[in-house]
Design an enzyme around this catalytic site. Sequence first.
Site, mmCIF file in Angstrom:
data_model
loop_
_atom_site.group_PDB
_atom_site.id
_atom_site.type_symbol
_atom_site.label_atom_id
_atom_site.label_comp_id
_atom_site.label_asym_id
_atom_site.label_seq_id
_atom_site.Cartn_x
_atom_site.Cartn_y
_atom_site.Cartn_z
ATOM 1 N N HIS A 203 20.351 -20.274 3.577
ATOM 2 C CA HIS A 203 20.901 -20.036 4.915
ATOM 3 C C HIS A 203 19.978 -19.153 5.772
ATOM 4 C CE1 HIS A 203 24.735 -21.451 3.161
ATOM 5 N NE2 HIS A 203 24.513 -20.616 2.184
HETATM 6 O O1 RIB Z 1 27.171 -17.135 4.478
HETATM 7 C C1 RIB Z 1 25.820 -16.981 4.137
HETATM 8 C C2 RIB Z 1 25.323 -15.622 4.549
HETATM 9 O O2 RIB Z 1 26.057 -14.593 3.875
HETATM 10 C C3 RIB Z 1 23.860 -15.398 4.154
HETATM 11 O O3 RIB Z 1 23.260 -14.519 5.070
HETATM 12 C C4 RIB Z 1 23.985 -14.741 2.822
HETATM 13 O O4 RIB Z 1 22.827 -13.957 2.497
HETATM 14 C C5 RIB Z 1 25.173 -13.861 3.034
HETATM 15 O O5 RIB Z 1 24.728 -12.677 3.706
#
Ligand code: RIB
Length: 312
Positions: free
Chosen positions: A241
């Site tokens: 992500h």
């Molecule tokens: O939902 C994904 C996010 O939440 C990413 O940034 C992961 O590292 C967590 O922080």
Amino acid sequence: MPEKLIIDTDPGHDDAFAILLALASPEFEVLGLTTVAGNVPLAVTTANARRVVELAGRPEVRVFAGAERPLLRAPMHAADIHGDSGIDGYDWPVPARPHEAEHALDFMIRTLETAAPASISFLVLGPETNIALLLRRAPHLADRIRRIVVMGGGFFEGGNYAPAAEFNILVDPEAAAIVFAAGIELTAMPIDCTNRTLTPPSWIGDFRALGTPIGAACAGMMEFFQANGNRKYGTATRPLHDALAMAWMIWSELFAGRQCNVEIETNSELTRGATVVDWWYRTDRPRNCLWIRDCTDPADLYRRMFERIAGL
Ligand code: RIB
Ligand code: CA
């Protein structure tokens, strides 16, 4: 001139890849990392940020600890996803250098005070607490900010840590509401895009075949993140992500999105942390956010990311 960038982060496997990609990208000058409680508590995210910059061979990159809890709500962590260390899967050395004594907010303010207008960008990879505190404490410095890019939110995809909320927004919805209402150029990389942009099956083997510490660390992190994610989501591989938010800053041509109004639900117990996207322009609310919905070529995207990180 490289774009000046502050990365606010809660490492986190995908944060680690985003930081490595940023440090491998000549288009950006990383002024420092600021850490926040998120995936794991602040002390751990901060030590992990030191581990990642040292793994990248960039021990001089400074790490500043920030908020240890959300603005209003109780802390929430995601050790079920990232493990207790936050970056499980590799035998990380103890950081050789400590993080800075200066608080993240003081670093941000000091940096903006001496900056030209619209000259400093922020990549926000965890709960948005630090950025919200910055905007409340130094609103007069908002004009020094060039743009804010956040990994967070979900609309077409729903939520990943609550039925209607993605983790980063869910942990601190009030902070996200402040950032999204600030009127600063804003791009969101939501799970609408990331959950459909999975790493290639060959990645782990490709990283391991490098025979370098970077390769071993990235392979180990992916093995843990992938196995854990497979149990929870059933996908063979995983979306990185945060790395996709950094990748958008470099290769926006590989993504598609729409300038929309995006508001944050902060009151409802059922849908707290929801990012409500006016995708079909049903209201006349300000179009405050570029909402990224697709990556048009995931294979090319991750190939480019691999080549940059492998070259560190
Ligand atoms: O939902 C994904 C996010 O939440 C990413 O940034 C992961 O590292 C967590 O922080
Ligand atoms: Ca993160």
